[in-house]
Scaffold this motif. Structure first.
Motif, PDB file in Angstrom:
ATOM      1  N   LYS A  25      25.321  22.465  27.009  1.00 16.15           N
ATOM      2  CA  LYS A  25      25.339  21.305  27.891  1.00 16.15           C
ATOM      3  C   LYS A  25      26.690  21.245  28.587  1.00 16.15           C
ATOM      4  CE  LYS A  25      22.154  18.754  25.015  1.00 16.15           C
ATOM      5  NZ  LYS A  25      21.906  17.574  24.202  1.00 16.15           N
ATOM      6  N   SER A  27      30.124  19.920  29.822  1.00 12.38           N
ATOM      7  CA  SER A  27      31.041  18.936  29.256  1.00 12.38           C
ATOM      8  C   SER A  27      31.487  17.968  30.352  1.00 12.38           C
ATOM      9  CB  SER A  27      32.252  19.617  28.633  1.00 12.38           C
ATOM     10  OG  SER A  27      32.968  20.305  29.637  1.00 12.38           O
ATOM     11  N   GLY A  29      34.336  16.813  31.412  1.00  9.45           N
ATOM     12  CA  GLY A  29      35.796  16.919  31.487  1.00  9.45           C
ATOM     13  C   GLY A  29      36.285  16.566  32.880  1.00  9.45           C
TER      14      GLY A  29
END
Length: 94
Positions: A25, A27, A29
């Motif tokens: 998946k 992230s 960020g």
């Protein structure tokens, strides 16, 4: 009539295939940008060139100031002449 081709049956339902369960998946960020030192130096040089292009070659305020000083006959003395000469020599690297 469709026959099997090398162990693959083309008639099988394509949607019955299993999906992978271990899908990575994305992230949540933050994005970042790194600028190289060379790019920073070039950006600064570009900025300084723009400033130099926008700056007039002759500073009218300084010219007017010097003209006013030259009107005074006591302004031109040996100290002023030597200072000007040293400035000229320094600009030539001598």
């Amino acid at each position: 009539m469709i026959n099997k081709l090398s162990g693959v049956n083309p008639v099988n339902n394509v949607q019955s295939t299993k999906k992978s369960e271990n899908v990575a998946k994305p992230s949540a960020g933050f994005d970042s940008v790194d600028v190289s030192d060379e790019a920073k130096v070039r950006a600064e040089a570009y900025y300084l060139k723009q400033v130099a292009d926008e700056t007039p070659d002759i500073r009218a305020d300084r010219v007017a100031e010097v003209k006013e000083k030259l009107k005074d006959p006591s302004y031109l003395n040996n100290a002023v002449i030597m200072s000007a000469a040293e400035g000229i020599m320094a600009s030539f690297g001598l």
